[in-house]
Design a protein around this motif. Sequence first.
Motif, PDB file in Angstrom:
ATOM      1  N   ASP A 134       0.847  -1.186   0.000  1.00  0.00           N
ATOM      2  CA  ASP A 134       0.000   0.000   0.000  1.00  0.00           C
ATOM      3  C   ASP A 134       0.888   1.243   0.000  1.00  0.00           C
ATOM      4  O   ASP A 134       2.116   1.143  -0.104  1.00  0.00           O
ATOM      5  CB  ASP A 134      -0.985  -0.017   1.168  1.00  0.00           C
ATOM      6  CG  ASP A 134      -0.313   0.059   2.535  1.00  0.00           C
ATOM      7  OD1 ASP A 134       0.854   0.486   2.611  1.00  0.00           O
ATOM      8  OD2 ASP A 134      -0.959  -0.292   3.533  1.00  0.00           O
ATOM      9  N   ALA A 135       0.278   2.401   0.127  1.00  0.00           N
ATOM     10  CA  ALA A 135       1.010   3.652  -0.065  1.00  0.00           C
ATOM     11  C   ALA A 135       2.159   3.845   0.923  1.00  0.00           C
ATOM     12  O   ALA A 135       3.154   4.510   0.596  1.00  0.00           O
ATOM     13  CB  ALA A 135       0.046   4.832   0.018  1.00  0.00           C
ATOM     14  N   LEU A 141      -8.318  -4.413  -6.181  1.00  0.00           N
ATOM     15  CA  LEU A 141      -9.001  -3.133  -6.015  1.00  0.00           C
ATOM     16  C   LEU A 141      -8.595  -2.476  -4.696  1.00  0.00           C
ATOM     17  O   LEU A 141      -8.101  -3.148  -3.782  1.00  0.00           O
ATOM     18  CB  LEU A 141     -10.511  -3.348  -6.031  1.00  0.00           C
ATOM     19  CG  LEU A 141     -11.076  -4.132  -7.219  1.00  0.00           C
ATOM     20  CD1 LEU A 141     -12.577  -4.277  -7.071  1.00  0.00           C
ATOM     21  CD2 LEU A 141     -10.731  -3.434  -8.524  1.00  0.00           C
ATOM     22  N   PRO A 142      -8.787  -1.176  -4.559  1.00  0.00           N
ATOM     23  CA  PRO A 142      -8.562  -0.534  -3.260  1.00  0.00           C
ATOM     24  C   PRO A 142      -9.425  -1.188  -2.193  1.00  0.00           C
ATOM     25  O   PRO A 142     -10.548  -1.614  -2.452  1.00  0.00           O
ATOM     26  CB  PRO A 142      -8.981   0.925  -3.508  1.00  0.00           C
ATOM     27  CG  PRO A 142      -8.862   1.111  -4.983  1.00  0.00           C
ATOM     28  CD  PRO A 142      -9.211  -0.213  -5.589  1.00  0.00           C
ATOM     29  N   SER A 143      -8.903  -1.280  -0.975  1.00  0.00           N
ATOM     30  CA  SER A 143      -9.645  -1.905   0.118  1.00  0.00           C
ATOM     31  C   SER A 143      -9.862  -0.893   1.235  1.00  0.00           C
ATOM     32  O   SER A 143      -9.158   0.121   1.330  1.00  0.00           O
ATOM     33  CB  SER A 143      -8.897  -3.126   0.656  1.00  0.00           C
ATOM     34  OG  SER A 143      -7.675  -2.732   1.252  1.00  0.00           O
ATOM     35  N   THR A 185      -9.255   4.074   3.067  1.00  0.00           N
ATOM     36  CA  THR A 185      -9.098   3.374   1.792  1.00  0.00           C
ATOM     37  C   THR A 185      -7.624   3.145   1.507  1.00  0.00           C
ATOM     38  O   THR A 185      -6.824   4.090   1.541  1.00  0.00           O
ATOM     39  CB  THR A 185      -9.722   4.184   0.641  1.00  0.00           C
ATOM     40  OG1 THR A 185     -11.115   4.351   0.903  1.00  0.00           O
ATOM     41  CG2 THR A 185      -9.543   3.452  -0.691  1.00  0.00           C
ATOM     42  N   GLN A 186      -7.263   1.893   1.277  1.00  0.00           N
ATOM     43  CA  GLN A 186      -5.879   1.543   0.967  1.00  0.00           C
ATOM     44  C   GLN A 186      -5.736   1.308  -0.528  1.00  0.00           C
ATOM     45  O   GLN A 186      -6.307   0.370  -1.075  1.00  0.00           O
ATOM     46  CB  GLN A 186      -5.456   0.276   1.731  1.00  0.00           C
ATOM     47  CG  GLN A 186      -5.342   0.471   3.231  1.00  0.00           C
ATOM     48  CD  GLN A 186      -4.868  -0.797   3.929  1.00  0.00           C
ATOM     49  OE1 GLN A 186      -5.308  -1.897   3.597  1.00  0.00           O
ATOM     50  NE2 GLN A 186      -3.967  -0.657   4.880  1.00  0.00           N
ATOM     51  N   GLU A 187      -4.981   2.159  -1.170  1.00  0.00           N
ATOM     52  CA  GLU A 187      -4.683   2.001  -2.585  1.00  0.00           C
ATOM     53  C   GLU A 187      -3.428   1.147  -2.743  1.00  0.00           C
ATOM     54  O   GLU A 187      -2.521   1.190  -1.904  1.00  0.00           O
ATOM     55  CB  GLU A 187      -4.450   3.367  -3.234  1.00  0.00           C
ATOM     56  CG  GLU A 187      -5.646   4.299  -3.180  1.00  0.00           C
ATOM     57  CD  GLU A 187      -6.640   4.019  -4.290  1.00  0.00           C
ATOM     58  OE1 GLU A 187      -6.358   3.188  -5.166  1.00  0.00           O
ATOM     59  OE2 GLU A 187      -7.718   4.665  -4.267  1.00  0.00           O
ATOM     60  N   TRP A 245       1.415   0.561  -6.976  1.00  0.00           N
ATOM     61  CA  TRP A 245       1.964  -0.279  -8.037  1.00  0.00           C
ATOM     62  C   TRP A 245       3.421   0.085  -8.329  1.00  0.00           C
ATOM     63  O   TRP A 245       3.836   1.238  -8.157  1.00  0.00           O
ATOM     64  CB  TRP A 245       1.137  -0.134  -9.314  1.00  0.00           C
ATOM     65  CG  TRP A 245      -0.289  -0.547  -9.152  1.00  0.00           C
ATOM     66  CD1 TRP A 245      -1.385   0.268  -9.149  1.00  0.00           C
ATOM     67  CD2 TRP A 245      -0.787  -1.877  -8.956  1.00  0.00           C
ATOM     68  NE1 TRP A 245      -2.536  -0.474  -8.962  1.00  0.00           N
ATOM     69  CE2 TRP A 245      -2.194  -1.793  -8.836  1.00  0.00           C
ATOM     70  CE3 TRP A 245      -0.184  -3.129  -8.863  1.00  0.00           C
ATOM     71  CZ2 TRP A 245      -2.992  -2.901  -8.634  1.00  0.00           C
ATOM     72  CZ3 TRP A 245      -0.981  -4.245  -8.656  1.00  0.00           C
ATOM     73  CH2 TRP A 245      -2.366  -4.133  -8.546  1.00  0.00           C
ATOM     74  N   GLN A 296      -6.102   0.280 -16.279  1.00  0.00           N
ATOM     75  CA  GLN A 296      -7.102  -0.478 -15.545  1.00  0.00           C
ATOM     76  C   GLN A 296      -7.149  -1.910 -16.065  1.00  0.00           C
ATOM     77  O   GLN A 296      -7.105  -2.147 -17.266  1.00  0.00           O
ATOM     78  CB  GLN A 296      -8.473   0.167 -15.706  1.00  0.00           C
ATOM     79  CG  GLN A 296      -8.591   1.509 -15.028  1.00  0.00           C
ATOM     80  CD  GLN A 296      -9.985   2.098 -15.194  1.00  0.00           C
ATOM     81  OE1 GLN A 296     -10.938   1.395 -15.469  1.00  0.00           O
ATOM     82  NE2 GLN A 296     -10.089   3.396 -15.001  1.00  0.00           N
TER      83      GLN A 296
END
Length: 512
Positions: A214-215, A268-270, A276-278, A281, A287
């Motif tokens: 995640d970020a 997908l984000p959770s 929200t966890q993006e 990448w 997409q």
Amino acid sequence: MTITVLQREPGEFWWGGVINEGHLMPFGEGTHSRDIRMTDDNQAAPLLLSSRGRYIWCEEPFSFNFDHEGYLKIDHEQKLDIEEGHVNLQGAYLHASSKHFPPSGDTPDKLAFTAPQYCTWVEMFYEPTQEKLLHYAKSIIENGMPPGVLIIDDNWMQDYGTWDFEKHRFPDPAGMIASLHELGFKIMLWVCPYVSPDSITFRQLQRKGYLMKDADGTPILRRWWNGYSAVVDYTSTDGAAWFKQQLDRLTQDYGVDGFKLDAGEPILPSLHNDVTQEVAWSRPLLQMEDCQSYAELGIGYSLSELRMSWKLGGQALIQRQRDKAHAWDAGGLGGLIPNAIAQGLMGYAYNCPDMIGGGLDGDINSPDFHFDSELFVRSVQCSALFPAMQFSMAPWRVLNGEELSWCMDAVRIRTKLGPLISELASEAAESGLPIMRSMEFVYPQQGYHMVKDQFLVGDSILVAPVITKGQRSRVIQFPEGRWLGDDESIVEGPVRLEVEAPLSRLPWYRKL
């Protein structure tokens, strides 16, 4: 976001998007909306094909809507490739295929087309062992069925992400696979992209940076059907290379022939603690490109089976329909033919229905499970002439007497026509043509666009299974020509004819 509007031509119908909606195709009469931008619903492609020779392609997914007034509205971000003038459905498909997903020239191992596949899932669930596998393989042959591709399903390995045989249940995996090869089987292993978070493999991959993060750089944990796991970052060069190394080692050390690559849905984000966890990448992605990256891991092996795919039409990959229920409706047997037709139109020529009889219903070996022997027999018949067919429930365990013999009759039809299916697979590798074709595809604009309960194998074999409980006859729509039936009857087409179809019969006809 851009909205493009097209008007439907008189008598025009459309196919495309997500193959699990094949039973709703063709689109055009009435309304239908679909957003394929973040689908986790089986194979898909950013493609719509028209019976009037038009097609729409986009490099990224889009959403579309057919309304009552005859308009098709498409919401998209990247430019659409809209082409016209290709006469009919087949013309539109062939042009789209050659331009956007050309055939690779390769096919899966021909055993996938000449004999059934056998998956251990229903017979063993999470408890496969070397002893059980050898017994299962010998039972297949002893019960008169031909050896084919044998899929060793979940929990053969030490742990998720630790891709080696569990030594207590598989004391000699190389010897076991050698014995299975001697019996005539090819071997596929179930794998997935998940890594158990309390494993040594997790710690190793975390140090190397091969896990999705995640970020803040923390490895993400995703809930899936077997719990919570980290995910190999197969969108990165290093993560994909690590995963391929595991697969290559299994082929080299044990003689494994290929892999069932399960999962592969877009990540997908959770939502975690209301935050929200993006996914951070490793590189910019289009997409659905993560779904495509996972499916690409199967390219290069003689046998690879996927249930998720994106924009990989034309590749030598076996594409399995999503898990089906033990049911007659579109979620079970009723969805097999239309979804397979949609697979072919998306470029996925080497398609496979789900396990015969369905494998979605939890513990179908439970005493509370209601087994429908008629449904099983009709499922065997329906699957028998698909590009690939797959058993999991052992027929000799769940059927007996005449019902078992009728199941074996369908397998013998498969054996008889297997060489033709294999030839059509070779043709698909060069031309891109689907093996399994709709009536509209071969006989365009003759009123066959809504025929979804029969199909053609190539142009010469017409197959009309019974997919309705209790039905002992059915109407078949014969196109032009003379057709020789499995019952030795000759039918002059075009004609709509009701034929006898007792539970013992799979009606099929060869064009003379």
